[in-house]
Scaffold this active site. Structure first.
Site, PDB file in Angstrom:
ATOM      1  CG  ASP A 240     -18.964  64.899  82.148  1.00 62.36           C
ATOM      2  OD1 ASP A 240     -19.188  65.791  82.976  1.00 62.36           O
ATOM      3  OD2 ASP A 240     -18.475  65.134  81.027  1.00 62.36           O
ATOM      4  CG  ASP A 365     -32.859  53.217  99.011  1.00 61.98           C
ATOM      5  OD1 ASP A 365     -33.856  52.551  98.681  1.00 61.98           O
ATOM      6  OD2 ASP A 365     -31.868  53.365  98.277  1.00 61.98           O
TER       7      ASP A 365
END
Length: 665
Positions: A240, A365
């Site tokens: 959501d 990353d």
């Protein structure tokens, strides 16, 4: 007379003026007076009745040593004093090497290696995977900070870590909780859906990390979890977008100590992964070469950006770009290059730095600048245990040299690189003309401004005895256990949840001591029980055992195979015996085998047996709602879009579902 200092000045004044993100902490210090000063070998000098650390040992107070100035002013002064090699050292986060081989228990860091990184590469940022009790962790971090005092400029270490406050432990993504309080996974916090609780959780992480010497978290992970097969759903707030955004912002506020950037006792938040990492094609993870392609459509980009847009409102210190390569993605009319996000000018410079106006630290990353050799391309040979040797995630730029990769990413706005043990290719990139030193100065000024805002130039050492007292307190552990129980989602309830004291229970994958402590009687045979209690986990496959991350991650089917031992055990129970089934949902499992048989069917997102019995004894009422839908079949999973929330056909349980709980008669 102030002595002259090496290092370039290009762009530093303009950047200093723009670093509002780090501009407020020193003002607060100046108003409240003298900040705490901790030092070992570095001299402490007194100027105008106030104490300062003489970091470069020259007997005078230099601007970067003056805590009365803003982080931006101090950073600009320090950058002007640095050599190119020293600047390059600031731009990497090295792995803090443990003093034991990979996979074996360690008692500390390999300080000879750390010292070599500091002296040879001028490295001052370290990522830790060390698991020790709180006091021991504080002591080894103090030892590392003592080593940092030997540097020419006395720059302290920024100690960084992956999340440590949950249940799942996967090397490269999360670390065991150890002495820290153990909360449900982020999915569990999303199931509860309360920003105030998430803020409190972030504050708990802040307090416990700072007590042990950690000042930066590689998190929160705020990817939108739209692909149900993806191995990294567990670390997200679900699928959501609006809820994820609210919780992301609350977490950052709690972690950093406020809604206006890093506080002096905060922990720097590195929100990740920008953007669309959760739209993983076929569910494969982009740590692995076979999972490098994303599946993000132009019509879903805004949805995946929503959590980041909400988080940026409270000024997180850092952002980590995604590994993923997106194919056919267009941003404001510009095609996104088919490279990992850190190498995309459209995503980094135009979208993140430009349109979304993020001016904090962009930290890549891990392993994006490493060469992709045979192991990276094809995995380890059959029969050989995968390690981290040969790891690379340089997707789309495999043919570039290391200096070219660094130059491309830095030119796009990336400031710092994760998992890099040798910063010399950055120096090479500048000396060979691939990159101007002004770009280096901009990046290093951002990085150092963050460190100044964290207060570690004044107070790098921690109190090990206080860490023992303040980490994993009874109050924090109680709050964490309560959250574990409340986060559970009731999927089926054909009778009240609470079992009377003394109920005879037959257990599978449950600690008998926890049942007895909750007031139940444990029996050895199902035939003698009033209720059977079975704990299990979402199914997975290991489809790429020769790849480092493929060997560790949960991939593949979400359906239980017919021969799954827990499914067989439930089927073998007496037909009339009530059954409580509790499933750990690190991915959206297909729960068809349990739906009709279970009297009570629960989903958890990280919970101890004690937390389960808090629910089953009636001590805690679970309030969780599903943070993702639970599909009805693998055919439905395969047919859904990887970039779209809750779009599988006829889900067994929809997004936000929670079954009503019958009341006790």
């Amino acid at each position: 007379m102030r002595r002259s200092h090496p290092g370039g000045h290009g762009g530093r004044l303009a950047l200093a003026a723009s670093l509002a993100l780090f501009g407020m902490a020193p003002a607060a210090i100046a108003q409240s007076g003298q900040p705490a000063i901790t030092s070992r070998a570095v001299p402490v000098i007194t100027v105008e009745g106030r104490r300062f650390r003489d970091l470069n040992r020259n007997g005078t107070l230099d601007r970067y040593e003056d805590w009365r100035l803003t982080p931006a002013e101090r950073a600009a002064d320090l950058v002007a004093r640095m050599t190119l090699d020293e600047k390059a050292g600031q731009m990497v986060v090295a792995e803090a090497p443990n003093n034991a081989p990979f996979g074996q228990p360690a008692t500390g860091y390999a300080m000879d290696v750390v010292t070599g990184l500091v002296k040879g590469g001028h490295v001052t940022s370290f990522n830790s995977r060390l698991v020790l009790d709180a006091g021991a962790l504080a002591k080894v971090h103090n030892d590392l900070q003592a080593a940092m005092e030997q540097g020419r400029l006395g720059i302290p270490a920024v100690m960084t870590t992956d999340p440590r406050h949950h249940f799942q432990t996967t090397a490269g993504a999360s670390v065991a909780a150890g002495s820290f309080s153990q909360w449900p996974e982020s999915l569990g916090l999303a199931a509860i859906g309360d920003p105030a609780l998430v803020k409190r959780f972030g504050d708990t992480v802040r307090r416990e990390f700072r007590a042990t010497g950690f000042v930066q978290l590689l998190g929160p992970q705020i990817d939108l979890a739209t692909e149900p097969r993806w191995a990294r759903i567990n670390g997200t707030f679900g699928e959501d977008a609006a809820l994820s955004g609210r919780l992301a912002a609350a977490y950052v506020v709690g972690l950093q100590g406020g809604a206006d950037g890093i506080g002096g006792d905060g922990v720097a938040a590195v929100v990740k992964h920008f953007a669309g990492y959760g739209a993983a094609k076929d569910g494969w993870d982009a740590h692995n070469r076979y999972g490098r392609m994303g599946d993000l459509g132009n019509d879903r980009l805004g949805l995946h950006l929503r959590p980041f847009a909400d988080a940026f409102k409270v000024r997180p210190a850092g952002v980590m770009p995604a590994y993923t390569m997106q194919r056919g993605l267009i941003v404001d009319g510009k095609p996104v290059e088919e490279v990992g996000a850190a190498y995309s000018r459209v995503l980094m410079s135009d979208l993140l730095r430009g349109k979304m106006r993020f001016d904090g630290v962009v930290l890549s990353d891990w392993a994006i600048t490493e060469d992709c050799g045979t192991i990276c391309m094809n995995g380890f040979p059959a029969g050989q245990r995968p390690t981290f040797d040969g790891i690379s995630t340089a997707w789309g730029v495999e043919r570039l040299t290391k200096p070219q990769r660094f130059a491309l990413a830095i030119g796009n706005g990336v400031d710092q690189f994760g998992g890099v043990m040798d910063p010399s290719p950055i120096v090479t990139a500048v000396k060979s003309g691939l990159l101007g030193e002004a770009a280096i100065d901009r990046a290093v000024t951002r990085i150092l401004a963050q460190s100044f805002a964290l207060g570690i130039f004044e107070h790098p050492f921690v109190d090990a005895d206080a860490a023992v007292r303040n980490v994993g307190t009874a109050a924090d552990r109680a709050a964490a256990r309560d959250a574990q129980a409340r986060a559970m989602v009731v999927l089926e309830a054909r009778r009240p949840l609470a079992l009377p004291a003394g109920t005879r229970v037959f257990l599978r994958n449950v600690d008998a001591a926890a049942a007895r402590a909750a007031g139940f009687t444990v029996v050895d045979r199902a035939q003698d029980a009033d209720v059977a209690i079975v704990r299990t986990a979402a199914p997975f496959e290991t489809l790429h055992p020769n790849y480092t991350f493929g060997s560790m991650q949960h991939e593949g089917s979400l359906a239980y195979p017919d021969n799954h031992p827990d499914v067989a055990a439930v089927r073998a129970l007496p037909a009339k015996l009530p059954v409580v089934v509790d499933v750990y949902l690190d991915r959206p499992a297909i729960l068809t085998p349990f739906k009709d048989r279970a009297t009570v069917l629960l989903g958890n997102f990280g919970a101890t047996d004690a937390a389960l019995f808090d629910v089953l004894s009636g001590k805690v009422t679970p309030v969780g709602r599903l943070p993702f839908e639970l599909p009805s079949s693998m055919a439905a999973v395969v047919a859904q879009r990887s970039d779209t929330p809750a779009d599988s056909a006829a889900p067994l349980y929809p997004l936000h579902y929670r079954a009503p709980i019958p009341t006790q008669k």
